[in-house]
Write a protein that holds these residues in place. Structure first.
Motif, PDB file in Angstrom:
ATOM      1  N   PRO A 106     124.947  30.040   8.454  1.00 52.08           N
ATOM      2  CA  PRO A 106     125.796  28.884   8.736  1.00 52.08           C
ATOM      3  C   PRO A 106     125.818  28.530  10.214  1.00 52.08           C
ATOM      4  O   PRO A 106     126.170  27.424  10.593  1.00 52.08           O
ATOM      5  CB  PRO A 106     127.177  29.340   8.259  1.00 52.08           C
ATOM      6  N   ASN A 107     125.416  29.482  11.086  1.00 52.41           N
ATOM      7  CA  ASN A 107     125.413  29.269  12.537  1.00 52.41           C
ATOM      8  C   ASN A 107     124.009  29.492  13.066  1.00 52.41           C
ATOM      9  O   ASN A 107     123.260  30.317  12.556  1.00 52.41           O
ATOM     10  CB  ASN A 107     126.354  30.246  13.240  1.00 52.41           C
ATOM     11  N   GLU A 108     123.655  28.794  14.105  1.00 54.18           N
ATOM     12  CA  GLU A 108     122.377  29.001  14.780  1.00 54.18           C
ATOM     13  C   GLU A 108     122.679  29.260  16.256  1.00 54.18           C
ATOM     14  O   GLU A 108     123.403  28.496  16.900  1.00 54.18           O
ATOM     15  CB  GLU A 108     121.467  27.780  14.634  1.00 54.18           C
ATOM     16  N   ASN A 109     122.134  30.341  16.778  1.00 54.78           N
ATOM     17  CA  ASN A 109     122.396  30.738  18.157  1.00 54.78           C
ATOM     18  C   ASN A 109     121.127  30.574  18.980  1.00 54.78           C
ATOM     19  O   ASN A 109     120.101  31.178  18.681  1.00 54.78           O
ATOM     20  CB  ASN A 109     122.864  32.210  18.186  1.00 54.78           C
ATOM     21  N   ILE A 110     121.195  29.711  20.011  1.00 51.65           N
ATOM     22  CA  ILE A 110     120.079  29.523  20.939  1.00 51.65           C
ATOM     23  C   ILE A 110     120.526  30.044  22.297  1.00 51.65           C
ATOM     24  O   ILE A 110     121.343  29.406  22.979  1.00 51.65           O
ATOM     25  CB  ILE A 110     119.666  28.043  21.025  1.00 51.65           C
TER      26      ILE A 110
END
Length: 201
Positions: free
Chosen positions: A171-175
């Motif tokens: 549900p989350n994307e971390n860059i």
């Protein structure tokens, strides 16, 4: 065995060349009861100059089963390479860095293994087939397998993660770095965390 051969060697015959009935009797005495080809026997008997073996009984060959296969319905690896349109223009912004999925979207499809087809020996006995190997759909977090076991789908909106043959939806994307021309535009249906700066160029 699945094949019976007849080889007539004239120098080794103690009596006249055997006839069809004699060969059939020999086959019966040796329990060869399936797939006997009388035409092949007749041809072998009439062509004694042929010193090679002739197939006179043929069983049914075994057909091994096919292994199960998994078809992934998304790109396994995002290349992060710019695309070139039909006019030769390079698009550095839309690199498809992240792959999104919607709830209910099918992510992978399985074709099940097959059992194979059994054979039969010239002795009339069945010969078991080797079944194909099964493979499991790689169910990760926020995915589900259909009741028939053949489809894997997303249960939430999010980004697709594929690792060790397992598909998950985050549900989350971390860059952790900046968003710039190296990453391209970011199209993320879940929440997005960016560690550094966002460039508009």
């Amino acid at each position: 065995g699945t094949v019976a051969n007849l080889q007539i060697v004239a120098a080794e015959l103690e009596e006249a060349t055997p006839d069809l009935d004699k060969i059939k009797q020999l086959l019966k005495e040796n329990d060869v009861v399936f797939g006997v080809n009388e035409d092949s026997i007749t041809n072998a008997l009439s062509n004694t100059e042929n010193t090679g073996p002739t197939v006179i009984a043929q069983g049914i060959p075994v057909q091994a089963g096919n292994d199960a296969t998994i078809e992934l319905l998304f790109e396994v690896q995002s290349s992060a390479e710019p695309s070139v349109d039909d006019r030769g223009r390079i698009d550095y912004k839309n690199l498809h860095f992240i792959q999104n999925a919607r709830a209910g979207q099918i992510l992978a499809r399985k074709t099940p293994a097959t059992a194979g087809t059994p054979g039969k020996s010239v002795f009339g006995t069945p010969v078991a087939a080797k079944p194909g190997r099964d493979r499991q759909l790689g169910k990760g977090t926020n995915t589900e397998i259909s009741s028939d076991g053949l489809e894997l789908s997303a249960t939430i909106d999010g980004t697709i993660a594929y690792k060790f043959n397992t598909v998950a939806i985050h549900p989350n994307e971390n860059i952790p770095a900046s968003v710039d021309t190296k990453t391209g535009n970011i199209d993320c249906v879940g929440s997005l965390k960016i560690g550094k700066d966002i460039s508009s160029d």
